[in-house]
Design a protein around this motif. Structure first.
Motif, PDB file in Angstrom:
ATOM      1  N   LYS A   4      -8.482 -10.618   0.855  1.00 36.98           N
ATOM      2  CA  LYS A   4      -8.990  -9.647  -0.134  1.00 36.98           C
ATOM      3  C   LYS A   4      -8.358  -9.891  -1.503  1.00 36.98           C
ATOM      4  N   LYS A  12       4.365   1.056   1.648  1.00 36.07           N
ATOM      5  CA  LYS A  12       4.399   0.067   2.737  1.00 36.07           C
ATOM      6  C   LYS A  12       4.163  -1.346   2.193  1.00 36.07           C
ATOM      7  N   VAL A  68       3.139  -4.885   2.620  1.00 35.40           N
ATOM      8  CA  VAL A  68       2.296  -5.564   3.613  1.00 35.40           C
ATOM      9  C   VAL A  68       2.415  -7.087   3.484  1.00 35.40           C
ATOM     10  N   GLU A  88     -11.986 -14.117  10.486  1.00 34.06           N
ATOM     11  CA  GLU A  88     -12.322 -13.856  11.897  1.00 34.06           C
ATOM     12  C   GLU A  88     -13.830 -13.996  12.137  1.00 34.06           C
ATOM     13  N   MET A 138      -0.875 -11.925  14.360  1.00 31.33           N
ATOM     14  CA  MET A 138      -1.346 -10.790  15.152  1.00 31.33           C
ATOM     15  C   MET A 138      -2.019  -9.748  14.261  1.00 31.33           C
ATOM     16  N   SER A 139      -2.673  -8.807  14.904  1.00 35.29           N
ATOM     17  CA  SER A 139      -3.352  -7.735  14.183  1.00 35.29           C
ATOM     18  C   SER A 139      -2.353  -6.985  13.292  1.00 35.29           C
ATOM     19  N   GLY A 140      -2.733  -6.778  12.050  1.00 34.97           N
ATOM     20  CA  GLY A 140      -1.879  -6.031  11.130  1.00 34.97           C
ATOM     21  C   GLY A 140      -0.845  -6.887  10.415  1.00 34.97           C
ATOM     22  N   SER A 141      -0.867  -8.216  10.629  1.00 38.05           N
ATOM     23  CA  SER A 141       0.167  -9.069  10.013  1.00 38.05           C
ATOM     24  C   SER A 141      -0.105  -9.339   8.532  1.00 38.05           C
ATOM     25  N   GLY A 142      -1.335  -9.062   8.059  1.00 37.79           N
ATOM     26  CA  GLY A 142      -1.617  -9.206   6.626  1.00 37.79           C
ATOM     27  C   GLY A 142      -2.641 -10.273   6.278  1.00 37.79           C
ATOM     28  N   LYS A 143      -3.321 -10.826   7.292  1.00 36.53           N
ATOM     29  CA  LYS A 143      -4.273 -11.931   7.054  1.00 36.53           C
ATOM     30  C   LYS A 143      -5.411 -11.504   6.117  1.00 36.53           C
ATOM     31  N   SER A 144      -6.063 -10.391   6.467  1.00 38.88           N
ATOM     32  CA  SER A 144      -7.210  -9.947   5.655  1.00 38.88           C
ATOM     33  C   SER A 144      -6.772  -9.521   4.261  1.00 38.88           C
ATOM     34  N   THR A 145      -5.555  -9.003   4.160  1.00 38.42           N
ATOM     35  CA  THR A 145      -5.065  -8.595   2.835  1.00 38.42           C
ATOM     36  C   THR A 145      -4.958  -9.811   1.919  1.00 38.42           C
ATOM     37  N   TYR A 181       0.880  -1.170   0.000  1.00 46.03           N
ATOM     38  CA  TYR A 181       0.000   0.000   0.000  1.00 46.03           C
ATOM     39  C   TYR A 181       0.914   1.215   0.000  1.00 46.03           C
TER      40      TYR A 181
HETATM   41  N1  ATP Z   1      -6.477  -0.179   2.193  1.00 47.89           N
HETATM   42  C1  ATP Z   1      -5.345  -0.092   2.896  1.00 47.89           C
HETATM   43  N2  ATP Z   1      -4.538   1.000   2.764  1.00 47.89           N
HETATM   44  C2  ATP Z   1      -3.378   1.102   3.453  1.00 47.89           C
HETATM   45  N3  ATP Z   1      -2.933   0.175   4.328  1.00 47.89           N
HETATM   46  C3  ATP Z   1      -3.701  -0.902   4.511  1.00 47.89           C
HETATM   47  C4  ATP Z   1      -4.939  -1.101   3.814  1.00 47.89           C
HETATM   48  N4  ATP Z   1      -5.478  -2.295   4.195  1.00 47.89           N
HETATM   49  C5  ATP Z   1      -4.620  -2.811   5.107  1.00 47.89           C
HETATM   50  N5  ATP Z   1      -3.567  -1.993   5.291  1.00 47.89           N
HETATM   51  C6  ATP Z   1      -2.413  -2.235   6.181  1.00 47.89           C
HETATM   52  O1  ATP Z   1      -1.894  -3.499   5.861  1.00 47.89           O
HETATM   53  C7  ATP Z   1      -1.448  -4.167   7.036  1.00 47.89           C
HETATM   54  C8  ATP Z   1      -2.114  -5.532   7.099  1.00 47.89           C
HETATM   55  O2  ATP Z   1      -3.518  -5.342   7.308  1.00 47.89           O
HETATM   56  P1  ATP Z   1      -4.523  -6.578   7.410  1.00 47.89           P
HETATM   57  O3  ATP Z   1      -5.886  -6.010   7.592  1.00 47.89           O
HETATM   58  O4  ATP Z   1      -4.290  -7.477   6.265  1.00 47.89           O
HETATM   59  O5  ATP Z   1      -4.016  -7.287   8.748  1.00 47.89           O
HETATM   60  P2  ATP Z   1      -4.726  -8.412   9.609  1.00 47.89           P
HETATM   61  O6  ATP Z   1      -3.661  -9.387   9.966  1.00 47.89           O
HETATM   62  O7  ATP Z   1      -5.922  -8.923   8.900  1.00 47.89           O
HETATM   63  O8  ATP Z   1      -5.143  -7.591  10.888  1.00 47.89           O
HETATM   64  P3  ATP Z   1      -6.439  -7.766  11.864  1.00 47.89           P
HETATM   65  O9  ATP Z   1      -6.237  -9.062  12.597  1.00 47.89           O
HETATM   66  O10 ATP Z   1      -6.355  -6.566  12.748  1.00 47.89           O
HETATM   67  O11 ATP Z   1      -7.648  -7.756  10.965  1.00 47.89           O
HETATM   68  C9  ATP Z   1      -1.786  -3.258   8.213  1.00 47.89           C
HETATM   69  O12 ATP Z   1      -0.620  -2.550   8.569  1.00 47.89           O
HETATM   70  C10 ATP Z   1      -2.821  -2.324   7.662  1.00 47.89           C
HETATM   71  O13 ATP Z   1      -2.763  -1.068   8.284  1.00 47.89           O
END
Ligand code: ATP
Length: 246
Positions: free
Chosen positions: A45, A14, A16, A160, A35-42, A11
């Motif tokens: 998606k 950054k 990810v 989740e 952990m939160s922010g590790s990239g799972k949801s990315t 992004y």
């Molecule tokens: N649309 C976006 N624009 C910029 N940064 C993003 C975007 N979506 C996610 N990120 C960043 O990418 C990183 C990974 O986010 P992601 O949501 O994939 O993590 P996660 O492991 O699913 O976290 P959580 O458990 O909190 O849902 C985070 O640092 C987040 O801030």
């Protein structure tokens, strides 16, 4: 079935996701934990086509999902259930309409099929005319799962799906997910930050730290002999595994 190859996502500046590689075979339940922010949801998606990878490829039965032409054929095969069922459902739609919508788009939305889907997730026809605000959060999540199963997907991404639910409801949902896996013959990519829940449901577990998969192992081995320091930290942070909490 699903192959994620050298998947990268940035992004702006950054990074990810760094070179993510994994595969999911037919019938597998694979957990993705971190952990939160590790990239799972990315990752979720990118698989669903809701976000565009910066590099790498995602193959579904050997066809790239990133090529537009291949999209229509996999649309029905891969479905997703999100964390918050209340924001996933249209508040102005009845349960009937929420479940009928994917059926209308891709097939036939008969009353019998809608009721059958409700029964499969532990609800029944009494819920057909209710709106989301007349349901508990757990019931809303059951409706989301019924809607996701409507098109008989081969892979369900569960991002989740239990996090918004009380612990007692989480246990019921875990039982439901195990039953549906068997009855629908659907694979799961189960995303969670809760290692106890993942080890209860999943056969195989991927551990992600800061956009890199640091462990890909069976759930049993993950708990009995965690290899990576990050995995041991996740275990130590979970009250279910006091042996790691030194
Ligand atoms: N649309 C976006 N624009 C910029 N940064 C993003 C975007 N979506 C996610 N990120 C960043 O990418 C990183 C990974 O986010 P992601 O949501 O994939 O993590 P996660 O492991 O699913 O976290 P959580 O458990 O909190 O849902 C985070 O640092 C987040 O801030």
């Amino acid at each position: 079935m699903l192959q994620v190859k050298n998947l990268q996502k940035a992004y702006r500046s950054k990074q990810v996701l760094h070179a993510i590689d994994f595969a999911i075979a037919q019938g597998e339940i694979v957990g993705l934990i971190g952990m939160s922010g590790s990239g799972k949801s990315t990752i979720a998606k990118c698989i669903m086509g809701l976000d565009k990878p910066s590099g790498g490829d995602i193959l579904w039965n050997d066809q790239s999902l990133l090529k537009w032409s291949a999209r229509s054929s996999w649309r029905q095969d891969i479905q997703i259930v999100f964390q918050d069922p209340r924001t996933s459902l249209n508040p102005r739609w009845t349960v009937r309409r929420s479940i009928a919508e994917p059926l209308r788009n891709y097939g036939s939305a008969t009353e019998a099929r809608i009721v059958q889907l409700l029964l499969e997730v532990g609800l029944d026809e009494r819920y057909l005319n209710r709106y989301p605000d007349e349901l508990s959060t757990g019931q809303c999540q059951r409706v989301c799962i019924a809607r996701a199963l409507a098109l008989k997907p081969k892979l369900l991404i569960l991002d989740e799906p239990l996090s918004a639910l009380d612990v007692s409801i989480q246990a019921q949902m875990l039982v439901l997910l195990k039953q549906l896996h068997l009855s629908q013959q659907v694979s799961y990519l189960f995303i969670s930050h809760d290692i106890a829940v993942v080890s209860e449901l999943c056969e195989r577990v991927l551990v992600i730290e800061k956009g890199t998969i640091v462990e890909d192992t069976t759930a049993i081995r993950l708990i009995s002999e965690p290899k990576h320091a990050y995995t041991r930290k996740l275990l130590a942070d979970t009250p279910t595994f006091p042996q790691f909490n030194q």
